[in-house]
Write an enzyme that holds these catalytic residues in place. Structure first.
Site, PDB file in Angstrom:
ATOM      1  CG  ASP A   1      -2.014   0.940   0.967  1.00 17.51           C
ATOM      2  OD1 ASP A   1      -2.007   1.554  -0.025  1.00 17.51           O
ATOM      3  OD2 ASP A   1      -2.769   0.899   2.001  1.00 17.51           O
ATOM      4  CB  ILE A   2       3.632   2.473  -2.061  1.00 18.06           C
ATOM      5  CG1 ILE A   2       2.960   2.173  -3.816  1.00 18.06           C
ATOM      6  CG2 ILE A   2       4.414   1.453  -1.490  1.00 18.06           C
ATOM      7  CD1 ILE A   2       4.219   1.748  -4.571  1.00 18.06           C
ATOM      8  CE  LYS A   3      -4.243   4.887   0.413  1.00 14.98           C
ATOM      9  NZ  LYS A   3      -3.741   3.797   1.286  1.00 14.98           N
ATOM     10  NE  ARG A   4       5.927   5.699  -3.643  1.00  9.99           N
ATOM     11  CZ  ARG A   4       5.729   5.426  -1.969  1.00  9.99           C
ATOM     12  NH1 ARG A   4       5.034   5.853  -1.530  1.00  9.99           N
ATOM     13  NH2 ARG A   4       6.964   5.023  -1.451  1.00  9.99           N
TER      14      ARG A   4
ATOM     15  CB  THR B   1      -2.411   1.011  -3.468  1.00 10.93           C
ATOM     16  OG1 THR B   1      -1.456   1.700  -2.419  1.00 10.93           O
ATOM     17  CG2 THR B   1      -3.056  -0.105  -2.732  1.00 10.93           C
TER      18      THR B   1
END
Length: 289
Positions: free
Chosen positions: A95-98, A123
């Site tokens: 879950d890094i949401k870059r 993500t």
């Protein structure tokens, strides 16, 4: 394809995704060895959680911020956790949401789909533009990787942007979903879902049926269960025949032992019990539909 693996794991083990949002406040006293490093403490905690649940859950979501906060030793624990999950045959969602573009996104893709921090699925945040997704697609096509892309989230602030009206009276998140579906169609698995899925918060029941029907070929990562108010009967509306999505829970599982007087002594037992109870709650909700 990674999506076929995930679909199969959900079919065999249910929909629970264990969120390893691990911080020292969650670690029981008997794991807080004064002579141990932060790296060892965090990893040992995660290992205990994984060992207690790996045969009953399809995947794990590891939120990178909880490890970045502890510097290099935290990131070493993050690396070890990813490796432990994958080496034991399970699927890890980083879950890094870059959400950046061009060469920056290329480096993010390399960082999280290769080398020390390699994961199976990551993500992404598409709200900078759909060109923020392009640098990752080569890994989806050639390296058997997957993406979960933020669509409609479960936080209150989602309405600040995601619910804005575009193209007349259409919600922005629906416009984004339609575009993502076009991209997703190029990366379909045998299971009928794409390796490009969507993050869809499970706390807005009134929108569930429309989103599920509109994005019929997209697998969902569903946050919002438990601490954020979502129940099994709610999140079940985002599934199809009990599959098509995984439901994340972090604190509800990894701190479950704190509810019991003998929680420290029976840490593994209560972690496992929390995952099984959640699994049954979602399954019961799916059966009602």
């Amino acid at each position: 394809m990674i999506i076929d693996r995930l679909y199969g794991e959900v079919k065999n083990k249910g929909n629970v995704c264990v969120g390893l949002d691990t911080c020292l406040d969650y670690v029981p006293d008997n794991m807080m060895d004064r002579n141990a490093s932060v790296e060892d403490i965090l990893f040992e905690f995660n290992k205990r959680v994984i060992d207690a649940t790996i045969d009953i859950v399809p995947c794990y979501k590891v939120q990178i911020a909880f490890y970045e906060a502890y510097g290099l030793k935290g990131m070493s624990a993050y690396k070890k956790t990813l490796e432990y999950i994958r080496n034991n045959g399970s699927i890890v969602i980083a879950d890094i949401k870059r959400g950046d573009i061009s060469s920056t996104a290329q480096m993010y893709a390399k960082a999280h789909f290769e080398g020390d921090f390699e994961s199976d699925i990551i993500t992404l945040n598409p709200y900078m533009g759909f060109d923020s997704i392009i640098p990752y697609l080569d890994y989806v096509e050639k390296k058997d990787k997957g993406l979960f892309i933020l669509l409609r989230t479960s936080n209150g602030g989602a309405k600040d942007i995601q619910y804005l009206n575009v193209n007349g009276n259409e919600k922005l998140y629906n416009h984004v979903g339609d575009k993502l579906k076009e991209i997703a169609l190029k990366y379909m698995g045998r299971c009928g879902y794409s390796s490009i899925g969507a993050v869809v918060g499970g706390t807005h029941l009134e929108e569930a049926e429309e989103i599920r029907n509109r994005l019929d070929n997209m697998f969902f990562l569903i946050p919002g269960y438990g601490a954020q108010g979502g129940k099994g009967s709610d999140v079940a509306h985002y599934l199809k025949n009990g599959n098509g999505g995984v439901v994340n829970s972090s604190r509800g599982i990894i701190t479950a032992y704190k509810k019991y007087e003998d929680g420290i002594e029976k840490f593994d037992e209560y972690i496992r019990k929390a995952a099984l109870n959640m699994k049954e709650d979602i399954s019961s909700g799916s059966k009602v539909l």
